[in-house]
Design a protein around this motif. Structure first.
Motif, PDB file in Angstrom:
ATOM      1  N   GLY A  63      -6.001  -3.707  -9.473  1.00  0.00           N
ATOM      2  CA  GLY A  63      -5.744  -3.511  -8.060  1.00  0.00           C
ATOM      3  C   GLY A  63      -4.678  -2.466  -7.800  1.00  0.00           C
ATOM      4  N   MET A  64      -3.648  -2.432  -8.643  1.00  0.00           N
ATOM      5  CA  MET A  64      -2.585  -1.433  -8.483  1.00  0.00           C
ATOM      6  C   MET A  64      -3.127  -0.018  -8.678  1.00  0.00           C
ATOM      7  SD  MET A  64       0.723  -3.235 -10.285  1.00  0.00           S
ATOM      8  CE  MET A  64       1.805  -1.862  -9.858  1.00  0.00           C
ATOM      9  N   ALA A  65      -3.988   0.156  -9.647  1.00  0.00           N
ATOM     10  CA  ALA A  65      -4.569   1.476  -9.894  1.00  0.00           C
ATOM     11  C   ALA A  65      -5.417   1.934  -8.707  1.00  0.00           C
ATOM     12  CB  ALA A  65      -5.401   1.443 -11.173  1.00  0.00           C
ATOM     13  N   LEU A  66      -6.221   1.021  -8.170  1.00  0.00           N
ATOM     14  CA  LEU A  66      -7.052   1.364  -7.019  1.00  0.00           C
ATOM     15  C   LEU A  66      -6.198   1.636  -5.776  1.00  0.00           C
ATOM     16  CD1 LEU A  66      -9.887  -1.280  -7.492  1.00  0.00           C
ATOM     17  CD2 LEU A  66     -10.061   1.181  -7.885  1.00  0.00           C
ATOM     18  N   ALA A  67      -5.171   0.804  -5.573  1.00  0.00           N
ATOM     19  CA  ALA A  67      -4.299   0.986  -4.416  1.00  0.00           C
ATOM     20  C   ALA A  67      -3.543   2.304  -4.490  1.00  0.00           C
ATOM     21  CB  ALA A  67      -3.311  -0.181  -4.319  1.00  0.00           C
ATOM     22  N   ARG A  68      -3.092   2.668  -5.669  1.00  0.00           N
ATOM     23  CA  ARG A  68      -2.349   3.919  -5.838  1.00  0.00           C
ATOM     24  C   ARG A  68      -3.193   5.116  -5.413  1.00  0.00           C
ATOM     25  NH1 ARG A  68       2.080   4.982  -9.155  1.00  0.00           N
ATOM     26  NH2 ARG A  68       1.745   3.044 -10.317  1.00  0.00           N
ATOM     27  N   SER A  69      -4.478   5.095  -5.768  1.00  0.00           N
ATOM     28  CA  SER A  69      -5.375   6.190  -5.410  1.00  0.00           C
ATOM     29  C   SER A  69      -5.536   6.302  -3.891  1.00  0.00           C
ATOM     30  CB  SER A  69      -6.743   5.971  -6.074  1.00  0.00           C
ATOM     31  OG  SER A  69      -7.663   6.957  -5.669  1.00  0.00           O
ATOM     32  N   VAL A  70      -5.703   5.168  -3.213  1.00  0.00           N
ATOM     33  CA  VAL A  70      -5.872   5.188  -1.768  1.00  0.00           C
ATOM     34  C   VAL A  70      -4.581   5.631  -1.083  1.00  0.00           C
ATOM     35  CG1 VAL A  70      -6.427   3.808   0.264  1.00  0.00           C
ATOM     36  CG2 VAL A  70      -7.616   3.369  -1.888  1.00  0.00           C
ATOM     37  N   ILE A  71      -3.452   5.161  -1.574  1.00  0.00           N
ATOM     38  CA  ILE A  71      -2.166   5.507  -0.956  1.00  0.00           C
ATOM     39  C   ILE A  71      -1.891   6.997  -1.061  1.00  0.00           C
ATOM     40  CG2 ILE A  71       0.339   5.202  -1.165  1.00  0.00           C
ATOM     41  CD1 ILE A  71      -0.223   2.271  -1.925  1.00  0.00           C
ATOM     42  N   LYS A  72      -2.283   7.621  -2.171  1.00  0.00           N
ATOM     43  CA  LYS A  72      -2.110   9.072  -2.310  1.00  0.00           C
ATOM     44  C   LYS A  72      -2.862   9.819  -1.209  1.00  0.00           C
ATOM     45  CE  LYS A  72      -1.221   9.405  -7.292  1.00  0.00           C
ATOM     46  NZ  LYS A  72      -1.739   9.902  -8.590  1.00  0.00           N
ATOM     47  N   GLN A  73      -4.064   9.357  -0.893  1.00  0.00           N
ATOM     48  CA  GLN A  73      -4.829   9.984   0.191  1.00  0.00           C
ATOM     49  C   GLN A  73      -4.193   9.695   1.551  1.00  0.00           C
ATOM     50  OE1 GLN A  73      -9.294   9.591  -0.340  1.00  0.00           O
ATOM     51  NE2 GLN A  73      -8.633   8.160  -1.920  1.00  0.00           N
ATOM     52  N   LEU A  74      -3.676   8.474   1.702  1.00  0.00           N
ATOM     53  CA  LEU A  74      -3.010   8.113   2.955  1.00  0.00           C
ATOM     54  C   LEU A  74      -1.804   9.006   3.224  1.00  0.00           C
ATOM     55  CD1 LEU A  74      -2.810   4.214   3.380  1.00  0.00           C
ATOM     56  CD2 LEU A  74      -3.525   5.888   5.085  1.00  0.00           C
ATOM     57  N   VAL A  75      -1.046   9.290   2.178  1.00  0.00           N
ATOM     58  CA  VAL A  75       0.145  10.131   2.318  1.00  0.00           C
ATOM     59  C   VAL A  75      -0.225  11.485   2.917  1.00  0.00           C
ATOM     60  CG1 VAL A  75       1.910  11.397   1.041  1.00  0.00           C
ATOM     61  CG2 VAL A  75       1.474   8.998   0.504  1.00  0.00           C
ATOM     62  N   LEU A  99      -8.677  -3.765   2.054  1.00  0.00           N
ATOM     63  CA  LEU A  99      -9.763  -4.417   1.312  1.00  0.00           C
ATOM     64  C   LEU A  99      -9.444  -4.518  -0.173  1.00  0.00           C
ATOM     65  CD1 LEU A  99     -12.789  -2.698   3.090  1.00  0.00           C
ATOM     66  CD2 LEU A  99     -12.236  -5.142   3.167  1.00  0.00           C
ATOM     67  N   VAL A 100      -8.863  -3.457  -0.733  1.00  0.00           N
ATOM     68  CA  VAL A 100      -8.470  -3.479  -2.148  1.00  0.00           C
ATOM     69  C   VAL A 100      -7.445  -4.576  -2.393  1.00  0.00           C
ATOM     70  CG1 VAL A 100      -7.209  -2.209  -3.934  1.00  0.00           C
ATOM     71  CG2 VAL A 100      -9.005  -1.068  -2.639  1.00  0.00           C
TER      72      VAL A 100
END
Length: 295
Positions: free
Chosen positions: A119-131, A154-155
């Motif tokens: 979950g941390m790996a998936l969340a990190r990817s989404v957060i990079k796009q959010l930034v 959702l993640v």
């Protein structure tokens, strides 16, 4: 006096629903509230997170959902790295039942969860796009930001697990170990048996744990027990010896020594400190209810 963090200081425009604040590292920070809600996701290091007067020992994988009326602070930090995902529900345009994804409106649910390694790996990817998107002001970026925040929610919903859950998460070795420790912080940990049962290398697990948290497993367990003790001393009326035993200390005298060394106060002094504060708050509420202000 509690600080109030405003929307104007953190959101690039009045219409942007989400902002990301990278804390690398997160310093000690005094008690504060927000004019927005917040998701806190810890990446590495360790420290003490006090949420609504309850202390939590935090490290990699810890996840908090903070309401706008909550009060929290950070203390005793050690290379603590985290992301704050700030959001304003009233600015969302998608017609969704966010309460099903964000446990903010049900007091029966804890604000504190843990996130699996996957979950941390998936969340990190989404957060990079959010930034990238939340720094812009055009209409498309506003829409993409909300869509990405939905993906993040959702993640987190799929890969989070309650810290007191008796069911182990479907994760990697660090997830399994954290779940066992946090479910029973007052019980002795037989690391050799744990590793044998899950077919893990004890040496590799110790190295991984220290790399991700900045602590040894033994130090983490002891700090978790002391954190639980601080909470119970404040919220329960039991004997200090009973609380010490519940938190994993067989010798109440040794517990007092360790507790005093950690907090600068004896267990009795710690309890009395909050009894006085509680009495003061109760008296203020009584005066306000009777129509008299106690400034």
């Amino acid at each position: 006096m509690t600080l109030i963090l405003t929307r104007e200081d953190y959101f690039p425009s009045p219409g942007m629903p989400v902002a990301v604040v990278d804390r690398s590292p997160q310093p000690s920070f005094p008690p504060h509230r927000h004019q927005f809600s917040e998701i806190v996701l810890v990446w590495r290091g360790n420290g003490q997170h006090v949420l609504n007067d309850r202390p939590w020992l935090v490290t990699c994988g810890d996840l908090f959902y903070i309401k706008d009326q909550d009060c929290h602070s950070y203390d005793s930090v050690n290379d603590l790295v985290l992301d704050n995902i700030l959001y304003c529900p009233d600015r969302f345009k998608l017609e969704l039942d966010w309460s099903q994804l964000l446990p903010l409106h049900d007091d029966k649910q804890s604000a504190h969860w843990r996130l699996t390694t996957r979950g941390m790996a998936l969340a990190r990817s989404v957060i990079k796009q959010l930034v990238q998107e939340c720094r812009k002001n055009d209409l498309l970026s506003l829409q993409l930001t909300e869509a990405l925040f939905l993906q993040l929610a959702l993640v987190l919903r799929r890969h989070r697990y309650a810290i007191d859950s008796l069911r182990l998460p479907e994760g990697e070795q660090l997830d399994l170990l954290m779940a066992v420790i946090q479910a029973n912080p007052g019980q002795p940990l037989d690391l050799a048996s744990f590793c044998q049962r899950h077919h893990l290398s004890e040496r590799a697990l110790k190295q991984l744990f220290r790399q991700q948290t900045g602590m040894t497993i033994g130090h983490y367990v002891r700090q978790l027990q002391l954190c639980q003790a601080r909470h119970l001393l404040r919220s329960r009326d039991g004997l200090i010896g009973e609380i010490a035993a519940r938190c994993g200390f067989d010798d109440s005298n040794y517990f007092s020594v360790v507790f005093t060394r950690q907090t600068g106060m004896t267990p009795t002094e710690w309890r009395q400190r909050f009894i006085g504060a509680t009495q003061t708050k109760t008296e203020k509420r009584r005066l306000m209810a009777s129509g008299r202000s106690s400034d």
